[in-house]
Design an enzyme around this catalytic site. Structure first.
Site, PDB file in Angstrom:
ATOM      1  N   SER B  13       0.823  -1.197   0.000  1.00 15.32           N
ATOM      2  CA  SER B  13       0.000   0.000   0.000  1.00 15.32           C
ATOM      3  C   SER B  13       0.863   1.255   0.000  1.00 15.32           C
ATOM      4  O   SER B  13       2.056   1.206   0.285  1.00 15.32           O
ATOM      5  CB  SER B  13      -0.893  -0.062   1.236  1.00 15.32           C
ATOM      6  OG  SER B  13      -1.554   1.136   1.419  1.00 15.32           O
ATOM      7  N   CYS B  14       0.222   2.377  -0.310  1.00 17.97           N
ATOM      8  CA  CYS B  14       0.857   3.683  -0.212  1.00 17.97           C
ATOM      9  C   CYS B  14       1.499   3.810   1.174  1.00 17.97           C
ATOM     10  O   CYS B  14       0.848   3.464   2.153  1.00 17.97           O
ATOM     11  CB  CYS B  14      -0.198   4.775  -0.402  1.00 17.97           C
ATOM     12  SG  CYS B  14       0.368   6.442  -0.112  1.00 17.97           S
ATOM     13  N   PRO B  15       2.703   4.278   1.323  1.00 18.39           N
ATOM     14  CA  PRO B  15       3.562   4.901   0.316  1.00 18.39           C
ATOM     15  C   PRO B  15       4.592   3.959  -0.300  1.00 18.39           C
ATOM     16  O   PRO B  15       5.496   4.415  -0.983  1.00 18.39           O
ATOM     17  CB  PRO B  15       4.291   5.966   1.138  1.00 18.39           C
ATOM     18  CG  PRO B  15       4.505   5.288   2.457  1.00 18.39           C
ATOM     19  CD  PRO B  15       3.309   4.391   2.664  1.00 18.39           C
ATOM     20  N   ASP B  40      -1.469  -1.216  -5.865  1.00 20.18           N
ATOM     21  CA  ASP B  40      -2.135  -0.134  -5.129  1.00 20.18           C
ATOM     22  C   ASP B  40      -2.680   0.874  -6.143  1.00 20.18           C
ATOM     23  O   ASP B  40      -1.926   1.430  -6.942  1.00 20.18           O
ATOM     24  CB  ASP B  40      -1.116   0.534  -4.193  1.00 20.18           C
ATOM     25  CG  ASP B  40      -1.697   1.766  -3.508  1.00 20.18           C
ATOM     26  OD1 ASP B  40      -2.902   1.748  -3.178  1.00 20.18           O
ATOM     27  OD2 ASP B  40      -0.950   2.734  -3.308  1.00 20.18           O
TER      28      ASP B  40
END
Lengths: 161, 75
Positions: B13-15, B40
């Protein structure tokens, strides 16, 4: 890379778990984008920097009580809403894990590896009786509002979280 | 398309896709091509944003069954 390095400064005022996440996500991403990043930890924001094995900070009854309400380290960070005695925090961490979102303490380590400046607020340390040796290693030298403002005035991005 | 470096940011997932991309790019030489895969959804705009911010070049991007694919040339 651009000729002049851009700056981002975050005032990390809140020690809440759900606010530490955006602080760490934005810091690591900005550093990955080549920005010079500084996070100034002040007030409640300072408690996540206290080592988790430090049971209690403070210099007198009242500061010890405040520390008792703010458990040290990232593990001690509560949710800003619906914490429900720690149940909300545990649920949030579970949801994050399921969603492949890295916990904020790991993002903090990544930030440090990437050279993000982590500045503790000297005034808050004095006020709350938090000693330098009670805090995580490799932080910047504790500074004050003027130093933080100086960095913010040079920053293209300044945030208060 | 041929590439020099491969980055797998799938199921992260981000980041992380941006962080992994930046880390890999740091070790690359100018002119080399990176092939990046991510799942993502934020990467769809985040990777081009990172490329623009850092002055690199997005050579090609595509999507295949939920996997975002990017070819990035380091400048």
């Amino acid at each position: 890379m651009s000729e002049e390095q851009e700056n981002m400064t975050i005032i990390a005022f809140s020690g809440d778990l759900d606010k530490l996440w955006p602080t760490m996500i934005l810091s690591s991403t900005a550093a990955a984008t080549g920005m010079n990043v500084t996070v100034f930890f002040t007030f409640w924001g300072l408690f996540p920097l206290v080592k988790e094995d430090v049971r209690i900070t403070g210099k007198d009854a009242m500061t010890k009580m405040l520390a008792g309400m703010n458990a040290p380290g990232f593990q001690g960070a509560k949710l800003s809403k619906m914490n429900m005695g720690g149940m909300g925090r545990r649920m949030m961490r579970k949801v994050a894990k399921k969603g492949n979102l890295m916990p904020p303490e790991e993002l903090f380590d990544i930030c440090q590896d990437m050279g993000v400046n982590m500045w503790p607020c000297q005034m808050t340390m004095d006020l709350l009786g938090i000693a330098p040796e009670q805090m995580r290693p490799n932080l910047g030298v504790p500074v004050g509002a003027a130093t933080a403002l100086q960095m913010m005035s040079k920053s293209q991005v300044s945030l208060f979280i | 398309m041929e590439f020099d470096v491969e980055v797998d940011a799938k199921n992260q997932s981000c980041p992380m896709p941006v962080l992994l991309t930046a880390k890999a790019a740091k070790a690359m030489e100018a002119g080399q091509i990176m092939y990046l895969e991510a799942t993502d959804g934020g990467a769809r705009s985040d990777i081009p944003a990172w490329v623009t911010q850092t002055g690199n070049e997005l050579v090609e991007s595509s999507e295949d069954g939920g996997v975002l694919k990017f070819y990035i040339r380091k400048k």
